[in-house]
Enzyme design. Structure first.
Site, short mmCIF file in Angstrom:
data_model
loop_
_atom_site.label_atom_id
_atom_site.label_comp_id
_atom_site.label_asym_id
_atom_site.label_seq_id
_atom_site.Cartn_x
_atom_site.Cartn_y
_atom_site.Cartn_z
N LYS A 86 6.81 6.30 -5.88
CA LYS A 86 6.20 5.97 -4.59
C LYS A 86 7.33 5.82 -3.57
CE LYS A 86 2.88 2.93 -4.43
NZ LYS A 86 2.18 1.64 -4.59
O1 G3P Z 1 -0.82 0.10 -3.33
C1 G3P Z 1 -0.53 -0.41 -2.05
C2 G3P Z 1 -1.10 -1.72 -1.94
O2 G3P Z 1 -0.70 -2.44 -3.07
C3 G3P Z 1 -0.87 -2.57 -0.74
O3 G3P Z 1 -1.87 -3.52 -0.86
O4 G3P Z 1 -2.94 -5.68 -0.75
O5 G3P Z 1 -0.53 -5.49 -0.21
O6 G3P Z 1 -2.26 -4.55 1.35
P1 G3P Z 1 -1.89 -4.89 -0.05
#
Ligand code: G3P
Length: 222
Positions: A86
């Site tokens: 990633k």
């Molecule tokens: O995969 C990307 C994701 O984990 C970001 O999520 O919950 O940190 O906005 P969040």
């Protein structure tokens, strides 16, 4: 459509892998540090557990192109197949996405906040594009931006897969699946919210009660 889990929690992964069809697992530095485990332990647990056809995603941490590319190579070498790096769509990251694709590495462009960023990463060859749906909602309509991205890719015949990420509600996931999203990565709490409905438990209790009352047993046949 690929349904992935956005977590490094091996117990929740094992539990959900029994209940639903899990195409893979995505992690990021926040998810890994929140696990309270050493990164080496998380890597070992995930690599040991996942089946060869289940995809695994780890993120680069360095912010220089050289450091990111080194990490990309190391991440993609963790398993013989189905392991993706990633890479955030910063200037350094966009550069590394191009370089990593020239080396044939599997790449997911991440930390995407707009359809335009995603489209440019797709033009650089990224296999997956991860728009942060809920976070995008702080700047406008995240779901609408992702729908726009799907239309851009289709119109321009660019075959990157959109893996929508950063979900906080079942409704966000639902709307994108209904619109034909290629993949989603969903945190376990939101998966359980999709899976569980109090009506199902009540219905099963009703069926059991009727059966025991009539036949005096709890199984189908005596
Ligand atoms: O995969 C990307 C994701 O984990 C970001 O999520 O919950 O940190 O906005 P969040």
């Amino acid at each position: 459509m690929e349904f992935m889990l956005d977590t490094a929690d091996i117990n929740q992964i094992k539990q959900l892998d029994k209940l639903i069809t899990v195409a893979g697992v995505t992690t990021n530095p926040t998810i890994i540090t929140a696990s309270g485990k050493r990164v080496e332990t998380v890597i070992e647990e995930l690599c040991d557990y996942l089946a060869p056809n289940q995809k695994l995603f780890f993120q680069t941490v360095s912010q220089t192109p050289e450091g990111m590319l080194d990490e990309a190579r190391a991440i993609c070498a963790l398993r013989p197949q189905n392991t993706y790096v990633k890479i955030p769509v910063t200037h350094a990251g966009m550069q590394v996405i191009k370089a990593a694709k020239q080396e044939g590495l599997g790449v997911l462009a991440t930390a995407i906040y707009s359809a335009d960023q995603a489209f440019l990463a797709a033009m650089n060859g990224a296999d997956y594009l991860a728009p942060y749906v809920n976070r995008m909602c702080n700047y406008g309509d995240g779901v609408a931006q992702v729908l726009d991205l799907l239309a851009m890719l289709e119109k321009q015949q660019v075959d990157a897969r959109v893996i929508a990420a950063s979900f906080k509600s079942t409704d966000q996931v639902h709307r994108l699946i209904a619109a034909g999203i290629h993949a989603v990565t969903v945190p376990p709490a939101v998966v359980f919210a999709m899976l569980d409905h109090p009506g199902t438990e009540l219905a099963v209790q009703e069926f059991s009660a009727a059966w025991s009352k009539s036949f005096g047993r709890e199984s189908f046949s005596a």
